[in-house]
Design a protein around this motif. Structure first.
Motif, short mmCIF file in Angstrom:
data_model
loop_
_atom_site.label_atom_id
_atom_site.label_comp_id
_atom_site.label_asym_id
_atom_site.label_seq_id
_atom_site.Cartn_x
_atom_site.Cartn_y
_atom_site.Cartn_z
N TYR A 66 0.83 -1.21 0.00
CA TYR A 66 0.00 0.00 0.00
C TYR A 66 0.87 1.26 0.00
O TYR A 66 0.64 2.20 -0.78
CB TYR A 66 -0.91 -0.04 1.22
N MET A 67 1.90 1.28 0.84
CA MET A 67 2.74 2.47 0.93
C MET A 67 3.61 2.64 -0.30
O MET A 67 3.84 3.77 -0.75
CB MET A 67 3.59 2.41 2.20
N THR A 70 1.54 4.44 -2.77
CA THR A 70 1.43 5.89 -2.55
C THR A 70 2.67 6.62 -3.01
O THR A 70 2.63 7.83 -3.24
CB THR A 70 1.18 6.21 -1.06
N LEU A 71 3.79 5.89 -3.13
CA LEU A 71 5.05 6.48 -3.59
C LEU A 71 5.30 6.19 -5.06
O LEU A 71 6.41 6.40 -5.56
CB LEU A 71 6.20 5.94 -2.74
N TYR A 223 6.62 12.99 4.39
CA TYR A 223 5.58 12.01 4.07
C TYR A 223 4.49 12.02 5.14
O TYR A 223 3.29 11.99 4.83
CB TYR A 223 6.20 10.61 3.98
N THR A 226 2.17 14.98 4.81
CA THR A 226 1.36 15.08 3.59
C THR A 226 0.50 13.84 3.31
O THR A 226 -0.25 13.82 2.34
CB THR A 226 2.26 15.34 2.37
N HIS A 227 0.61 12.81 4.15
CA HIS A 227 -0.16 11.59 3.92
C HIS A 227 -0.85 11.14 5.21
O HIS A 227 -0.76 9.97 5.62
CB HIS A 227 0.76 10.47 3.41
N ARG A 229 -4.00 10.58 5.91
CA ARG A 229 -4.99 9.52 5.75
C ARG A 229 -4.32 8.16 5.56
O ARG A 229 -4.80 7.14 6.07
CB ARG A 229 -5.88 9.82 4.54
N VAL A 230 -3.19 8.15 4.87
CA VAL A 230 -2.43 6.91 4.68
C VAL A 230 -1.98 6.37 6.03
O VAL A 230 -2.09 5.16 6.31
CB VAL A 230 -1.23 7.13 3.75
N ASN A 233 -4.82 4.78 7.90
CA ASN A 233 -5.13 3.47 7.33
C ASN A 233 -4.09 2.42 7.76
O ASN A 233 -4.44 1.28 8.08
CB ASN A 233 -5.17 3.55 5.81
#
Length: 344
Positions: A66-67, A70-71, A223, A226-227, A229-230, A233
């Motif tokens: 998942y991460m 995002t990258l 990170y 800026t992330h 919500r990530v 989760n």
């Protein structure tokens, strides 16, 4: 040569701890009675326990995949599962789980994943992993006083030490992640102090490497900012991942046909064991985990089933995990990075 000697030292240390664990746990016990109790269990209850171990490993692979997404790094879910197995295997056999992430970074690098990216992802995995343990420990310590007095009186110093060490670890990682400039200043100052009092010799190359490694945490801070919500989760997945392993003991309890204990008590007691031993410098918490189990589960498992219960619970949660991750690590070693077509 130094790396080889280190591996040998780690293996010797692991074997010594394992031998001492067997001695401390089984000294004076009737091993035949333990085996007779184990073979009477309902095996259908052990299957979801084994599934819990797989979910535990799989959960981290979901987070890594998942991460990476995002990258903007494309990875296969199966490859991420192998990364997770590598991490859990080397964490299980090295003191303080120190070998897991370096080996994960090594195999990610074989797949052409940049070291700063893999370091960032694994740093956040560690922060969330520790944060869940801290949340559990603080919740039990401050809001479950009846639970503490009922089950934990015999291990309170170890429990509070485990909570404190995890809190300190989270604070240190949070400084690295959210205040990298402050973290860099602290580490550089600490290095200068060690050189001034002649514990370390002054080496410009060491100072440069430390400065460069600390600069990598700027990416983590960015990170996290800026992330958001990530990160939420990832925390949710980590919470489910951790409790999948804690439930192993509940299924072992039911496998013996036992009733009376509440599922909450059994699962939270196993969580307490994890909180207590996670930061101790023992491979997989070996030795201390078994003995803590025998102390705090005394009121849960009936007479004659405490030791067999510990053997099954620990056998599934740690040794099945170790064997599974060992097999997958061997597979990873033979396949990852071997073919250009399967880079990631």
């Amino acid at each position: 040569m130094g790396s080889k000697n280190k591996k040998i030292a780690n293996m010797v240390f692991l074997l010594v701890v394992f031998a001492l664990t067997l001695y401390s746990v089984f000294k004076g016990e009737d091993l035949r009675a333990v085996l007779r109790a184990i073979i009477t269990v309902n095996p259908w209850y052990l299957l979801p326990g084994i599934a819990g171990v797989i979910i535990f490993i799989w959960g981290e692979s979901i987070i890594i995949h998942y991460m990476f997404g995002t990258l903007k790094i494309r990875t296969k879910r199966w490859t991420c599962f192998l990364y997770s197995c590598v991490g859990f295997f080397f964490s299980a056999i090295t003191p303080s789980a120190s070998g897991g992430q370096p080996m994960q970074i090594y195999y990610m690098r074989k797949n052409k994943i940049p070291v700063p990216v893999s370091t960032l992802v694994l740093m956040i995995v560690t922060i969330t992993y520790k944060s869940v343990l801290v949340a559990i420990g603080l919740f039990v310590a401050f809001f479950q006083r009846g639970f503490v007095h009922r089950y934990l009186e015999g291990i309170l110093p170890i429990f509070y030490l485990g909570v404190a060490l995890n809190v300190l670890c989270c604070i240190a990682m949070s400084i690295l992640a959210f205040h990298p400039a402050l973290a860099k200043w602290i580490m550089m100052k600490f290095l200068k102090i060690l050189e001034r009092i002649h514990i370390l010799k002054h080496k410009p190359e060491r100072t440069r490497r430390l400065a460069e490694s600390m600069d990598q945490y700027n990416a983590t801070a960015l990170y996290l900012r800026t992330h958001g919500r990530v990160i939420v989760n990832v925390l949710i997945i980590t919470f489910l991942q951790r409790f999948a392993l804690f439930f192993v003991t509940w299924f072992v309890y039911k496998a013996f046909g036992l009733n009376g204990a509440h599922i909450y008590d059994v699962v939270m007691l196993q969580a307490v064991v994890s909180v207590s031993v996670d930061m101790l410098p023992l491979p997989g918490g070996m030795g201390i985990s078994e003995n803590l189990f025998l102390i705090i589960f005394k009121g849960i498992f009936t007479a004659g089933l405490l030791l067999p219960g510990m053997v099954l619970s620990r056998g599934i949660a740690y040794y099945v995990q170790l064997l599974l991750s060992a097999g997958m690590t061997l597979f990873a070693h033979l396949t990852i990075g071997q073919k250009a077509a399967d880079k990631i």
